[in-house]
Scaffold this active site. Sequence first.
Site, PDB file in Angstrom:
ATOM      1  N   LYS A 132      43.807  36.296  44.907  1.00  0.00           N
ATOM      2  CA  LYS A 132      44.408  34.956  44.895  1.00  0.00           C
ATOM      3  C   LYS A 132      45.255  34.724  46.156  1.00  0.00           C
ATOM      4  CE  LYS A 132      42.771  33.358  40.969  1.00  0.00           C
ATOM      5  NZ  LYS A 132      41.580  32.497  41.016  1.00  0.00           N
ATOM      6  N   TYR A 181      47.208  42.252  36.457  1.00  0.00           N
ATOM      7  CA  TYR A 181      46.501  41.300  37.321  1.00  0.00           C
ATOM      8  C   TYR A 181      45.976  41.990  38.584  1.00  0.00           C
ATOM      9  CZ  TYR A 181      45.274  36.502  38.533  1.00  0.00           C
ATOM     10  OH  TYR A 181      44.589  35.353  38.818  1.00  0.00           O
ATOM     11  N   SER A 201      37.783  34.171  30.852  1.00  0.00           N
ATOM     12  CA  SER A 201      38.212  35.054  31.953  1.00  0.00           C
ATOM     13  C   SER A 201      39.601  35.613  31.676  1.00  0.00           C
ATOM     14  CB  SER A 201      38.268  34.300  33.274  1.00  0.00           C
ATOM     15  OG  SER A 201      36.986  33.978  33.698  1.00  0.00           O
ATOM     16  N   ASP A 243      25.225  31.050  41.797  1.00  0.00           N
ATOM     17  CA  ASP A 243      25.910  32.348  41.749  1.00  0.00           C
ATOM     18  C   ASP A 243      26.463  32.586  43.148  1.00  0.00           C
ATOM     19  OD1 ASP A 243      26.616  35.045  41.879  1.00  0.00           O
ATOM     20  OD2 ASP A 243      25.179  35.568  40.306  1.00  0.00           O
ATOM     21  N   ALA A 280      36.574  39.917  38.657  1.00  0.00           N
ATOM     22  CA  ALA A 280      36.949  41.274  39.073  1.00  0.00           C
ATOM     23  C   ALA A 280      36.490  42.229  37.979  1.00  0.00           C
ATOM     24  CB  ALA A 280      38.459  41.392  39.256  1.00  0.00           C
ATOM     25  N   THR A 333      41.320  31.400  28.220  1.00  0.00           N
ATOM     26  CA  THR A 333      39.909  31.153  28.554  1.00  0.00           C
ATOM     27  C   THR A 333      39.187  32.494  28.485  1.00  0.00           C
ATOM     28  OG1 THR A 333      40.152  31.627  30.907  1.00  0.00           O
ATOM     29  CG2 THR A 333      40.540  29.350  30.230  1.00  0.00           C
ATOM     30  N   ILE A 347      46.279  30.522  30.690  1.00  0.00           N
ATOM     31  CA  ILE A 347      45.597  29.626  29.739  1.00  0.00           C
ATOM     32  C   ILE A 347      44.520  30.452  29.056  1.00  0.00           C
ATOM     33  CG2 ILE A 347      44.098  27.598  29.547  1.00  0.00           C
ATOM     34  CD1 ILE A 347      45.463  26.452  32.042  1.00  0.00           C
ATOM     35  N   SER A 392      36.874  26.469  29.454  1.00  0.00           N
ATOM     36  CA  SER A 392      37.006  26.680  30.900  1.00  0.00           C
ATOM     37  C   SER A 392      37.935  25.634  31.506  1.00  0.00           C
ATOM     38  CB  SER A 392      35.637  26.538  31.596  1.00  0.00           C
ATOM     39  OG  SER A 392      34.765  27.572  31.216  1.00  0.00           O
ATOM     40  N   ILE A 393      38.769  26.074  32.462  1.00  0.00           N
ATOM     41  CA  ILE A 393      39.602  25.113  33.181  1.00  0.00           C
ATOM     42  C   ILE A 393      38.688  24.080  33.866  1.00  0.00           C
ATOM     43  CG2 ILE A 393      41.208  24.849  35.121  1.00  0.00           C
ATOM     44  CD1 ILE A 393      42.401  27.574  34.313  1.00  0.00           C
TER      45      ILE A 393
HETATM   46  N1  LIG Z   1      42.888  31.046  32.567  1.00  0.00           N
HETATM   47  C1  LIG Z   1      43.973  31.308  33.268  1.00  0.00           C
HETATM   48  O1  LIG Z   1      45.005  31.781  32.733  1.00  0.00           O
HETATM   49  C2  LIG Z   1      44.005  31.016  34.734  1.00  0.00           C
HETATM   50  C3  LIG Z   1      45.248  30.887  35.383  1.00  0.00           C
HETATM   51  C4  LIG Z   1      45.270  30.618  36.748  1.00  0.00           C
HETATM   52  C5  LIG Z   1      44.083  30.492  37.451  1.00  0.00           C
HETATM   53  N2  LIG Z   1      42.891  30.625  36.791  1.00  0.00           N
HETATM   54  C6  LIG Z   1      41.663  30.483  37.580  1.00  0.00           C
HETATM   55  O2  LIG Z   1      40.908  29.388  37.104  1.00  0.00           O
HETATM   56  C7  LIG Z   1      39.549  29.581  37.491  1.00  0.00           C
HETATM   57  C8  LIG Z   1      38.658  29.330  36.288  1.00  0.00           C
HETATM   58  O3  LIG Z   1      38.846  30.360  35.320  1.00  0.00           O
HETATM   59  P1  LIG Z   1      38.935  30.079  33.753  1.00  0.00           P
HETATM   60  O4  LIG Z   1      40.197  30.689  33.279  1.00  0.00           O
HETATM   61  O5  LIG Z   1      38.616  28.672  33.448  1.00  0.00           O
HETATM   62  O6  LIG Z   1      37.795  31.034  33.172  1.00  0.00           O
HETATM   63  P2  LIG Z   1      36.223  30.772  32.927  1.00  0.00           P
HETATM   64  O7  LIG Z   1      35.694  32.124  32.579  1.00  0.00           O
HETATM   65  O8  LIG Z   1      35.990  29.692  31.975  1.00  0.00           O
HETATM   66  O9  LIG Z   1      35.714  30.343  34.367  1.00  0.00           O
HETATM   67  C9  LIG Z   1      35.460  31.268  35.389  1.00  0.00           C
HETATM   68  C10 LIG Z   1      34.156  30.864  36.019  1.00  0.00           C
HETATM   69  O10 LIG Z   1      33.870  31.744  37.116  1.00  0.00           O
HETATM   70  C11 LIG Z   1      32.475  31.825  37.183  1.00  0.00           C
HETATM   71  N3  LIG Z   1      32.008  32.962  37.982  1.00  0.00           N
HETATM   72  C12 LIG Z   1      32.291  34.283  37.836  1.00  0.00           C
HETATM   73  N4  LIG Z   1      31.556  35.008  38.713  1.00  0.00           N
HETATM   74  C13 LIG Z   1      30.801  34.114  39.425  1.00  0.00           C
HETATM   75  C14 LIG Z   1      29.821  34.224  40.430  1.00  0.00           C
HETATM   76  N5  LIG Z   1      29.402  35.419  40.906  1.00  0.00           N
HETATM   77  N6  LIG Z   1      29.250  33.104  40.910  1.00  0.00           N
HETATM   78  C15 LIG Z   1      29.602  31.886  40.434  1.00  0.00           C
HETATM   79  N7  LIG Z   1      30.513  31.715  39.460  1.00  0.00           N
HETATM   80  C16 LIG Z   1      31.096  32.812  38.953  1.00  0.00           C
HETATM   81  C17 LIG Z   1      32.051  31.990  35.730  1.00  0.00           C
HETATM   82  O11 LIG Z   1      30.681  31.682  35.557  1.00  0.00           O
HETATM   83  C18 LIG Z   1      32.981  30.989  35.052  1.00  0.00           C
HETATM   84  O12 LIG Z   1      32.345  29.734  34.875  1.00  0.00           O
HETATM   85  C19 LIG Z   1      39.468  30.991  38.060  1.00  0.00           C
HETATM   86  O13 LIG Z   1      39.573  30.935  39.469  1.00  0.00           O
HETATM   87  C20 LIG Z   1      40.699  31.649  37.471  1.00  0.00           C
HETATM   88  O14 LIG Z   1      41.153  32.760  38.240  1.00  0.00           O
HETATM   89  C21 LIG Z   1      42.828  30.881  35.462  1.00  0.00           C
END
Ligand SMILES: NC(=O)c1ccc[n+]([C@@H]2O[C@H](COP(=O)([O-])OP(=O)(O)OC[C@H]3O[C@@H](n4cnc5c(N)ncnc54)[C@H](O)[C@@H]3O)[C@@H](O)[C@H]2O)c1
Length: 254
Positions: A161, A154, A194, A63, A94, A192, A190, A18-19
């Site tokens: 976003k 996307y 998601s 949540d 989503a 992950t 990245i 996770s980020i």
């Molecule tokens: N991975 C990428 O390529 C990327 C790029 C740009 C932005 N992001 C953004 O970074 C952020 C973290 O995503 P990630 O890639 O680390 O994935 P990740 O799946 O590790 O993290 C996403 C988190 O969102 C949480 N989440 C989802 N629904 C939820 C809810 N109802 N209540 C509370 N939490 C909830 C999940 O529990 C999870 O911990 C997100 O906003 C994602 O859009 C990701």
Amino acid sequence: MLLQGKKGVVLNVTNSNSIGWGVAEALHAHGATVGIGAQNERMLEKVLKLIDGRDRFETFTCDFSMDEDLQRLHDDVKSKFGKIDYFVHSAAYAKKEDLHGRFIETSRDGFSLALDISAFSLIAACKALDPLFNDDASVVTMSYLGSTRTTSNYNIMGVAKAALEASVRYLAVDLGERGIRVNTLSPGPINTISARGVRDLTGMLNLVEERAPLKRPYGQEECGLSTVYLVSDLSKGVTGQILFVDSGFNITGF
Ligand SMILES: NC(=O)c1ccc[n+]([C@@H]2O[C@H](COP(=O)([O-])OP(=O)(O)OC[C@H]3O[C@@H](n4cnc5c(N)ncnc54)[C@H](O)[C@@H]3O)[C@@H](O)[C@H]2O)c1
């Protein structure tokens, strides 16, 4: 150390990819006390294994779809930390079917869900935590280039976003009255859990690697370091901004 004595929360973390976890590690390494969030008790079990009794870590669950969880978040943060110096919002969701195919097919349901969890959650969590923010606190969220450009597979998340980035600017105005800054990182793709929901993630990663000006990878660690900057006093004159962490890919054209 840059963040010595600072306390705050990173919501949410699923696993070591996770980020949010990259961010938590970097904040911790620079001296901060870090409250890590999981979406629910079941997901918290993995987070507990990540921190494994290390000091200067706390845990929370929230949540974002539930108002009672946001109220409980306020209560738990207040009882464990009192006041806080930062909040990192790192969550999005989503329906899979709303990420690919024709954007025009987005359902009313899918639109509401994506906007609720991925954008409104920042506003709601800031409201819940506002009474606990120290003056000069810092809020950081995670956006993506799909907010201003069309990017493959996307769709609705690009709209979410865009709403998130607009929310950053409006929150920056509200919270700026107390010196609180609100900014967003915009990481490139990245790997992950998601991101794996986005079709052809590998193709996106390859494209970025091929075109980005910096010929070296970026990832959770780089997101963590940029968040350290945004949480620290080094960025005390910076609010309402989008900081790209993508090896410069966003500046490239044909
Ligand atoms: N991975 C990428 O390529 C990327 C790029 C740009 C932005 N992001 C953004 O970074 C952020 C973290 O995503 P990630 O890639 O680390 O994935 P990740 O799946 O590790 O993290 C996403 C988190 O969102 C949480 N989440 C989802 N629904 C939820 C809810 N109802 N209540 C509370 N939490 C909830 C999940 O529990 C999870 O911990 C997100 O906003 C994602 O859009 C990701």
